[in-house]
Design a protein around this motif. Structure first.
Motif, PDB file in Angstrom:
ATOM      1  N   ASN A   1     172.222  80.949   5.842  1.00 13.10           N
ATOM      2  CA  ASN A   1     173.137  81.879   5.118  1.00 13.10           C
ATOM      3  C   ASN A   1     172.684  83.464   5.399  1.00 13.10           C
ATOM      4  O   ASN A   1     173.468  84.034   5.454  1.00 13.10           O
ATOM      5  N   HIS A   2     171.413  83.724   5.417  1.00 15.02           N
ATOM      6  CA  HIS A   2     170.955  85.152   5.788  1.00 15.02           C
ATOM      7  C   HIS A   2     171.613  85.363   6.965  1.00 15.02           C
ATOM      8  O   HIS A   2     171.823  86.730   7.126  1.00 15.02           O
TER       9      HIS A   2
ATOM     10  N   ARG B   1     168.711  76.062   5.248  1.00 16.50           N
ATOM     11  CA  ARG B   1     169.850  76.713   4.800  1.00 16.50           C
ATOM     12  C   ARG B   1     169.949  78.181   4.380  1.00 16.50           C
ATOM     13  O   ARG B   1     170.941  78.964   4.658  1.00 16.50           O
ATOM     14  N   ILE B   2     168.799  78.508   3.764  1.00 18.71           N
ATOM     15  CA  ILE B   2     168.489  79.908   3.269  1.00 18.71           C
ATOM     16  C   ILE B   2     168.749  80.801   4.484  1.00 18.71           C
ATOM     17  O   ILE B   2     169.091  81.845   4.573  1.00 18.71           O
TER      18      ILE B   2
END
Lengths: 188, 182
Positions: free
Chosen positions: B82-83, B78-79
């Motif tokens: 999102n990036h 998810r990180i």
């Protein structure tokens, strides 16, 4: 039409592994290794031995603040408003992500002296994560947890805020690099 | 890549303690899959490397905030996603609401006559406009639901679905056009 859709989708799913490329170039780990956060233990220990009284007072004050906030939150907030966001896990994850990004950028901006960045107190207040707009959206979402438009508006709010903070930092960076170049320009 | 629950928990615990080797193990376990996400989303190798580096820096910095160690894989992913979205946002990619999108003349493409290969599907996806490519990748490759995609992009679920349908249509069109030329 449906059959066609299934054909492309099932082709991708069946051959999923074949769509993968190699990993990143080997040099990337070396760059990342430098970014590994250092454990603060030794610094804290040193600080404690040097300024133990000051540290103790600060810790007590912070603890009081946290306890009071915790107490009032539990007394005044309705259960459903606390749980509204928790009910939608992907929204909560997005909130966690954006909150940490925004806080990170805000810290960077706060580290810049006020006279250098040229933001007055109203602008600074507006930049804070939980400004009036945020509070309004949060309240609306708590009252209508399933509302897709409010959820989308909240995400937009985060994205716009992040964009704004990015711009401020980029401008500041540009200004700093110009300032560094200036002495050289003057000598020409 | 596949670790037992206990291994994952131990890895997270060691990272929290600042063990450099644990960070390296975490990186080695996820780098390839996460790089592929970045490549698909950014569509450009140099951008993908930058985004991957930023994302892992964030992972390392925030590992203490991961409450359930077992969700490490989804959390890292998810990180990274999102990036990637942040990167695209900076490049001014907009997801318009379906009401505002001018509906193009949809033509049905007889796909049965066009061979699908990994190479031509990949190439067609890389030619999609960014908005379409993002929605298609998130749904088909990263396996997020339309609802999750809608939340991530700040659009309605119906817009996410419509964008996905059009993205697939466009992929088929690109493949068809190329085969006609050949």
């Amino acid at each position: 039409m449906m059959q066609q859709d299934d054909r492309l989708e099932s082709f991708i799913r069946q051959n999923r592994a074949a769509f993968e490329d190699d990993g990143p170039p080997p040099g990337l780990w070396a760059a990342l290794e430098k970014e590994i956060p250092q454990q603060p233990t030794t610094n804290v220990v040193k600080m404690f031995t040097k300024h133990w009284l000051k540290v103790a007072v600060v810790v007590l004050l912070v603890l009081n603040g946290v306890l009071l906030t915790f107490f009032f939150q539990h007394k005044t907030k309705k259960e459903e408003s606390i749980n509204a966001v928790a009910l939608i896990p992907e929204l909560q994850e997005a909130q966690n992500y954006y909150t940490s990004q925004i806080e990170d950028k805000l810290q960077q901006i706060k580290a810049i002296p006020a006279d250098k960045i040229g933001l007055d107190s109203t602008a600074r207040r507006e930049l804070e994560l939980k400004n009036d707009t945020y509070k309004l959206l949060e309240k609306e979402l708590a009252n209508n947890p399933g509302n897709e438009r409010i959820r989308a508006a909240l995400i937009r709010y985060y994205q716009l805020k992040l964009e704004l903070l990015d711009r401020i930092l980029e401008e500041q960076e540009r200004f700093d690099s110009l300032e560094k170049q200036e002495p050289y320009v003057k000598t020409l | 890549m596949h670790q037992s629950n206990q291994d994952t928990t131990n890895l997270v615990v060691r990272c929290r303690k600042g063990d450099v080797r644990a960070f390296q193990e975490l990186y080695n376990a996820y780098a390839k899959a996460m790089y592929n996400i970045c490549l698909r989303m950014c569509n450009h190798a140099a951008d993908a490397e930058d985004v991957l580096q930023e994302a892992f820096t964030q992972v390392f910095k925030n590992i203490a905030q991961l409450k359930e160690e077992q969700t490490l894989s989804a959390w890292v992913k998810r990180i990274v996603v999102n990036h990637c979205l942040n990167h695209l946002r900076k490049k001014k990619m907009y997801f318009e609401d379906v009401e505002r999108v001018e509906v193009e003349e949809e033509q049905q493409i007889d796909e049965t006559q066009h061979a699908l290969t990994v190479a031509n599907v990949k190439s067609a996806i890389s030619e999609l406009p960014e908005g379409y490519r993002t929605v298609l990748n998130l749904y088909l490759f990263e396996e997020y639901s339309h609802r999750e995609i809608a939340t991530m992009l700040g659009i309605s679920e119906s817009t996410a679905k419509t964008q996905f349908m059009r993205a697939k249509e466009k992929v088929r069109q690109i493949i068809k056009d190329k085969q006609v030329v050949l």
